[in-house]
Design a protein around this motif. Structure first.
Motif, PDB file in Angstrom:
ATOM      1  N   PHE A 170      24.815 -12.278  28.618  1.00  0.00           N
ATOM      2  CA  PHE A 170      23.837 -11.541  28.999  1.00  0.00           C
ATOM      3  C   PHE A 170      23.921  -9.976  28.696  1.00  0.00           C
ATOM      4  CE2 PHE A 170      20.962  -8.895  31.928  1.00  0.00           C
ATOM      5  CZ  PHE A 170      19.897  -9.468  31.635  1.00  0.00           C
ATOM      6  N   VAL A 171      24.908  -9.560  28.852  1.00  0.00           N
ATOM      7  CA  VAL A 171      25.613  -8.058  28.722  1.00  0.00           C
ATOM      8  C   VAL A 171      25.376  -7.753  27.076  1.00  0.00           C
ATOM      9  CG1 VAL A 171      27.376  -6.558  28.839  1.00  0.00           C
ATOM     10  CG2 VAL A 171      27.151  -8.142  30.529  1.00  0.00           C
ATOM     11  N   ALA A 172      25.734  -8.618  26.674  1.00  0.00           N
ATOM     12  CA  ALA A 172      25.626  -8.618  24.957  1.00  0.00           C
ATOM     13  C   ALA A 172      24.151  -8.218  24.706  1.00  0.00           C
ATOM     14  CB  ALA A 172      26.186  -9.924  24.361  1.00  0.00           C
ATOM     15  N   ALA A 173      23.366  -9.427  25.301  1.00  0.00           N
ATOM     16  CA  ALA A 173      21.838  -9.296  24.787  1.00  0.00           C
ATOM     17  C   ALA A 173      21.242  -7.854  25.238  1.00  0.00           C
ATOM     18  CB  ALA A 173      21.067 -10.518  25.569  1.00  0.00           C
ATOM     19  N   VAL A 174      21.458  -7.463  26.439  1.00  0.00           N
ATOM     20  CA  VAL A 174      21.126  -6.018  26.913  1.00  0.00           C
ATOM     21  C   VAL A 174      21.507  -5.116  25.955  1.00  0.00           C
ATOM     22  CG1 VAL A 174      20.949  -4.517  28.711  1.00  0.00           C
ATOM     23  CG2 VAL A 174      20.678  -6.982  29.049  1.00  0.00           C
ATOM     24  N   PHE A 175      22.898  -5.086  25.704  1.00  0.00           N
ATOM     25  CA  PHE A 175      23.574  -4.410  24.713  1.00  0.00           C
ATOM     26  C   PHE A 175      22.927  -3.899  23.678  1.00  0.00           C
ATOM     27  CE2 PHE A 175      28.109  -3.227  23.337  1.00  0.00           C
ATOM     28  CZ  PHE A 175      27.793  -1.821  23.065  1.00  0.00           C
ATOM     29  N   GLY A 176      22.629  -5.206  22.910  1.00  0.00           N
ATOM     30  CA  GLY A 176      21.822  -4.863  21.652  1.00  0.00           C
ATOM     31  C   GLY A 176      20.266  -4.717  21.746  1.00  0.00           C
ATOM     32  N   GLY A 177      19.759  -4.943  23.164  1.00  0.00           N
ATOM     33  CA  GLY A 177      18.475  -4.693  23.231  1.00  0.00           C
ATOM     34  C   GLY A 177      17.677  -6.011  23.663  1.00  0.00           C
ATOM     35  N   ILE A 178      17.393  -6.353  24.527  1.00  0.00           N
ATOM     36  CA  ILE A 178      16.906  -7.660  25.027  1.00  0.00           C
ATOM     37  C   ILE A 178      15.702  -7.997  24.364  1.00  0.00           C
ATOM     38  CG2 ILE A 178      15.961  -7.178  27.197  1.00  0.00           C
ATOM     39  CD1 ILE A 178      17.560  -9.884  27.923  1.00  0.00           C
ATOM     40  N   GLY A 179      15.467  -9.045  23.845  1.00  0.00           N
ATOM     41  CA  GLY A 179      14.357  -9.341  23.181  1.00  0.00           C
ATOM     42  C   GLY A 179      14.361  -9.327  21.538  1.00  0.00           C
ATOM     43  N   SER A 180      15.441  -8.815  21.226  1.00  0.00           N
ATOM     44  CA  SER A 180      15.665  -8.304  19.814  1.00  0.00           C
ATOM     45  C   SER A 180      16.634  -9.542  19.388  1.00  0.00           C
ATOM     46  CB  SER A 180      16.062  -7.167  19.578  1.00  0.00           C
ATOM     47  OG  SER A 180      16.913  -6.865  18.401  1.00  0.00           O
ATOM     48  N   ILE A 181      16.543 -10.306  18.266  1.00  0.00           N
ATOM     49  CA  ILE A 181      17.254 -11.107  17.932  1.00  0.00           C
ATOM     50  C   ILE A 181      18.678 -10.496  17.114  1.00  0.00           C
ATOM     51  CG2 ILE A 181      17.744 -13.294  16.222  1.00  0.00           C
ATOM     52  CD1 ILE A 181      15.196 -14.233  17.115  1.00  0.00           C
ATOM     53  N   PRO A 182      18.420  -9.705  16.192  1.00  0.00           N
ATOM     54  CA  PRO A 182      19.568  -9.087  15.474  1.00  0.00           C
ATOM     55  C   PRO A 182      20.360  -8.260  16.534  1.00  0.00           C
ATOM     56  CG  PRO A 182      17.616  -8.345  14.274  1.00  0.00           C
ATOM     57  CD  PRO A 182      17.161  -8.942  15.502  1.00  0.00           C
ATOM     58  N   GLY A 183      19.668  -7.626  17.703  1.00  0.00           N
ATOM     59  CA  GLY A 183      20.270  -7.039  18.719  1.00  0.00           C
ATOM     60  C   GLY A 183      21.317  -7.917  19.507  1.00  0.00           C
ATOM     61  N   ALA A 184      21.056  -9.067  19.877  1.00  0.00           N
ATOM     62  CA  ALA A 184      21.836  -9.954  20.440  1.00  0.00           C
ATOM     63  C   ALA A 184      23.175 -10.355  19.540  1.00  0.00           C
ATOM     64  CB  ALA A 184      21.193 -11.402  20.744  1.00  0.00           C
ATOM     65  N   ILE A 185      22.999 -10.394  18.167  1.00  0.00           N
ATOM     66  CA  ILE A 185      24.179 -10.573  17.517  1.00  0.00           C
ATOM     67  C   ILE A 185      24.949  -9.539  17.446  1.00  0.00           C
ATOM     68  CG2 ILE A 185      24.875 -11.263  15.163  1.00  0.00           C
ATOM     69  CD1 ILE A 185      21.873 -12.607  14.571  1.00  0.00           C
TER      70      ILE A 185
END
Lengths: 260, 292, 330
Positions: free
Chosen positions: B227-242
């Motif tokens: 979850f931290v990673a998802a927020v880090f990249g921008g939650i809702g954004s798939i490239p962001g999660a990666i």
């Protein structure tokens, strides 16, 4: 004396200039109208004047009853409210799950004169101030004929009464200038008429300056002393109702231009 | 230098697992604005499915992963139908609390049936020796993890960008009501999102389980990390999660290698909070403001 | 509403009598001759009092002010460690107990203040995650402390057992009265207004940052005190007692009792503990039951499907409006 003076204010959202170089002012005790087609930027101007948005350019100042001029550019909404500027919202923002009375009392919280500790031990000050708040709230509710419904949930009031409660709540902050965002929206003709009278009465009784946005032209022409007309973020006309009615620019903005 | 490169590779491998889990979070958040607390527990179920594939049927890695994917996808759809769908229009916090309930439910049902003690996969299940590239020893299993992850991510991108279902997911994410009016089945798009997200969690579960130990509460930590990673990249954004997953994995391994492994979780949370406070939209997300 | 001193006196006396009656009944039931509340149940009663204080604090933050916190256990641990540290170095008497409990509350409150300034701007689920993060950071930091200071991962022991029924009972009762009276004041109303509509309350002159901070600090202050009492109740504390799961357990009490409903919080704490005693040998089943309760209550109260609405009407449950319910100070 001008109680509100906004000079050359503009605001840009992304690339869009929502309000462009608008200068408006309000004299003490005036009842001003702000009209214009949908999307003209009326509510955006209200939002700037009450601190919700900071204008990109320009300055906004209020003069309170003691004569001090206060620049509100970039001030937070709660501070703007505390210098005597209050408002209602286009899409009614009452505290729906609270009673009518509590809605009123929340507006007075800024003047709370007792501490949290005083509230816990219910100090003498607490009793006095709560009584004072209660009396003040009831008095305003009486003026809008809602005192009989003080214990009802705000959400259970009919639409017209919700609008009135929102106005009463704005006055309860002790405001000197009140911005009403479409106060007659959704009301039938007889309710609108009643509201027009009510606004006049409240204005005189509480010594208010009122600025209102409204689409009901009959209503605006009847009660406003002076009117500003806005179109695409630009001020296109200013004047007394009679002048506005016959202004060719205003007619063009509302009805469109004839193609020869 | 060799140590540093090895640490980076370790970071990428754990980071790619975070990224796999984060994808599920971010897709679900994108479409129904829910922080799916139970997502980490889907991973845990995946790990158990993988374990039993190995122990009972002696299946190798890839078939185990596929079975775990299928069962996790099923579980994801079922939880969505039973627990989240009735709350489709409820306040976000109500759904969040429900998700916490689902998470507890999965964890303690597993504790009840499989006991709380930790178990491990057979050692030969996930060991491929190591390769020597330019004088640096690189464990191949780490590369396999990264490889599987990259393959899956490309697959997800293709599904989201090119297929009709992917299009419907994007439409529902951006405006549910408008999508419905255009004749898109919102329920199907949401179910499909849960299928993809949960299947990825299943894969991550098998690999995470094979790399570490498994127990019914194992999903909490990687779940929160992802979850931290998802927020880090921008939650809702798939490239962001990666991106968020990989960065978090690398930061974490470097912190434990050069400082102390006991504070690596604290660092992860500190990143989370800094991102939330400074740039809530994350590295690659976009900003949304409430209208007055 | 109370405006004059006479009604104030009446209501205070009524409250004192109610508290005394509850205390007396408990005490009589605890008498060895009667032994309805045997020494084992006495520990449960103390646990209930501690959890009531914790949950009331969280209800002030989450239920009343609408700020979702998942880090409550972290603040409890701050209180617990502060008090334990003091009591390990001082002699135990009533004065030091009270000082250590207050210190626990104050330190927790100060930390909440520092954490609250940046994070309380966040909305809903983001705040929940940020507080979760802070709760975990607090736990990890305690874990990495030196063994001679806060005991590190192994924990602190033996802490003198200084909590007793009287202390925790008075603590819970005071906490209830404090929060109840805050609710009936302008401060309580402003908190509810923030939960209901931040933009409107800001436009009405409410400084929402201050209001949120007040609720957050007050709520964690009670968590800190409850933590202090917890230290003197168990005699042994370690960081992992105060993890994310503990925060969720407290949240569960608040949700089951009804967000914003302080009587409900008390009732929920008692009921969940009774369930806990009945299922004490089946910890997993208890947790499964809690989880199911959480899901079912949420679906029943907030669900929109026709059959849920039908059930709700049949059972005469009011739809739970998350952003607020009931009058402030009613």
């Amino acid at each position: 004396m001008n109680v509100m003076q906004a000079d050359h204010i503009s605001i840009v959202f992304g690339g869009l200039k929502a309000v462009d170089d608008v200068t408006i002012y309000a004299k003490k005790g005036e009842l001003l109208g702000l009209i214009g087609p949908n999307g003209a930027g009326k509510t955006t101007i209200f939002n700037m004047l009450t601190g919700v948005y900071a204008p990109t350019k320009g300055s906004i100042a209020f003069v309170n009853n003691s004569g001090a001029e206060i620049n509100i550019k970039g001030m937070q909404p709660y501070k703007v409210s505390r210098i005597g500027v209050s408002r209602t919202f286009q899409n009614i923002r009452l505290f729906k799950n609270l009673s009518v009375l509590d809605n009123m009392l929340i507006s007075m919280h800024k003047d709370v004169g007792y501490s949290v500790f005083g509230a816990i031990i219910k100090s003498g000050r607490y009793l006095n101030i709560e009584k004072e708040f209660y009396d003040k709230a009831i008095k305003i509710l009486q003026a809008v004929k809602l005192d009989g419904k003080k214990d009802e949930y705000a959400k259970n009031l009919p639409y017209g009464e919700q609008r009135k409660l929102e106005i009463a709540r704005a006055i309860a902050t002790g405001a000197e200038i009140v911005f009403l965002d479409e106060p007659a929206a959704g009301m039938n003709p007889s309710e609108t008429e009643e509201l027009a009278d009510l606004i006049q009465i409240l204005k005189n009784e509480y010594n208010l300056t009122i600025v209102l946005i409204e689409h009901d032209m009959k209503f605006v022409m009847k009660i406003c002393q002076r009117i500003y007309v806005l179109d695409f973020g630009i001020l296109i006309a200013e004047g007394v109702p009679k002048e506005i009615k016959s202004n060719p620019n205003v007619i063009k903005a509302y009805l469109g231009e004839e193609i020869e | 230098m060799e140590l540093f490169i090895q640490q980076i590779i370790n970071g990428i491998s754990i980071g790619s697992i975070y990224a796999l889990i984060a994808l599920g979070y971010t897709m679900v958040y994108g479409i129904i604005k829910l922080i799916n607390f139970a997502h980490g527990d889907i991973l845990m179920i995946g790990a158990y499915v993988g374990l039993y594939c190995v122990l009972l049927f002696k299946l190798p890695l890839i078939p185990s992963i596929i079975i775990a994917m299928i069962l996790c996808a099923l579980l994801g759809v079922v939880t969505e139908k039973v627990a989240y769908r009735p709350l489709r229009n409820a306040p976000r916090i109500a759904v969040l609390i429900t998700a916490i309930g689902v998470s507890f439910l999965l964890e303690y049902i597993m504790v009840y049936f499989f006991k709380a003690n930790s178990r491990t996969y057979p050692t030969d299940f996930f060991s491929f020796g190591s390769a020597n590239i330019a004088g640096i020893t690189i464990p191949i299993d780490k590369m396999v993890v990264a490889g599987i992850t990259i393959a899956l991510m490309i697959l997800v991108q293709i599904i989201i960008k090119k297929t009709k279902l992917g299009k419907s997911i994007r439409a529902v994410s951006s405006d549910r009501d408008a999508a419905q009016l255009m004749g898109i089945s919102v329920d199907r798009a949401i179910s499909f999102t849960f299928i993809i997200g949960s299947a990825l969690a299943g894969v991550a579960g098998v690999m995470y389980g094979a790399m570490f130990t498994i127990n019914p509460l194992m999903g909490i930590q990687p779940g929160i990390k992802a979850f931290v990673a998802a927020v880090f990249g921008g939650i809702g954004s798939i490239p962001g999660a990666i991106l968020g997953g990989l960065l978090l994995g690398i930061i974490e391994t470097l912190v434990s290698a050069y400082f102390s492994s006991s504070i690596k979780d604290a660092v992860a949370f500190a990143i989370l909070i800094i991102i939330l406070v400074v740039r809530p939209s994350g590295l690659l997300g976009k900003n949304v403001k409430e209208k007055v | 509403m109370i405006f004059d001193k006479k009604t104030r006196a009446k209501s205070s006396i009524k409250a004192i009598i109610v508290v005394c009656i509850i205390y007396a009944v408990m005490k009589i039931l605890m008498l060895p001759q009667i032994n309805v509340i045997n020494p084992f149940y006495q520990t449960i009663v103390m646990k209930i009092c501690i959890e009531i204080t914790l949950a009331l604090g969280l209800n002030l933050i989450t239920g009343i002010t609408g700020q979702f916190s998942l880090g409550h256990a972290g603040f409890m641990s701050v209180g617990a460690y502060t008090a334990a540290y003091i009591m390990l170095h001082w002699t135990v008497n009533l004065a030091t107990i009270i000082i250590s409990a207050l210190a626990g509350g104050i330190v927790a409150g100060i930390i909440a203040f520092l954490i609250g300034i940046p994070t309380l701007r966040l909305r809903g689920d983001y705040l929940a995650i940020a507080t979760l993060g802070f709760g975990e950071i607090i736990r990890i930091l305690i874990q990495t402390t030196d063994k001679s200071f806060l005991g590190g991962a192994a924990g602190l022991s033996p802490i003198p057992i200084y909590s007793n029924f009287e202390l925790v009972f008075i603590m819970a009762a005071l906490c209830y009265v404090c929060i109840n009276n805050i609710l009936k004041s302008s401060y309580g109303r402003s908190m509810v207004s923030v939960r209901e509509d931040e933009i409107a309350s800001e436009s009405m002159g409410v400084n929402i940052t201050n209001v949120k901070l007040l609720a957050f600090v007050a709520g964690t202050f009670f968590a800190g005190i409850a933590g202090a009492m917890y230290s003197g109740y168990v005699g042994f504390i370690q960081p992992k007692d105060f993890g994310f799961m503990k925060s969720i357990e407290i949240l569960m009490i608040v949700v089951l009792g009804g967000l914003g409903n302080i009587k409900g919080t008390v009732a929920a704490t008692i009921i969940l503990n009774i369930i806990g005693v009945i299922l004490q040998d089946f910890a997993e089943i208890r947790m499964i039951l809690y989880a199911l309760l959480l899901i079912i209550i949420m679906i029943m109260m907030c669900g929109e499907s026709p059959w849920i609405i039908k059930m709700r009407n049949m059972l005469n449950i009011k739809k739970f409006n998350f952003k607020g319910r009931g009058k402030a100070g009613a």
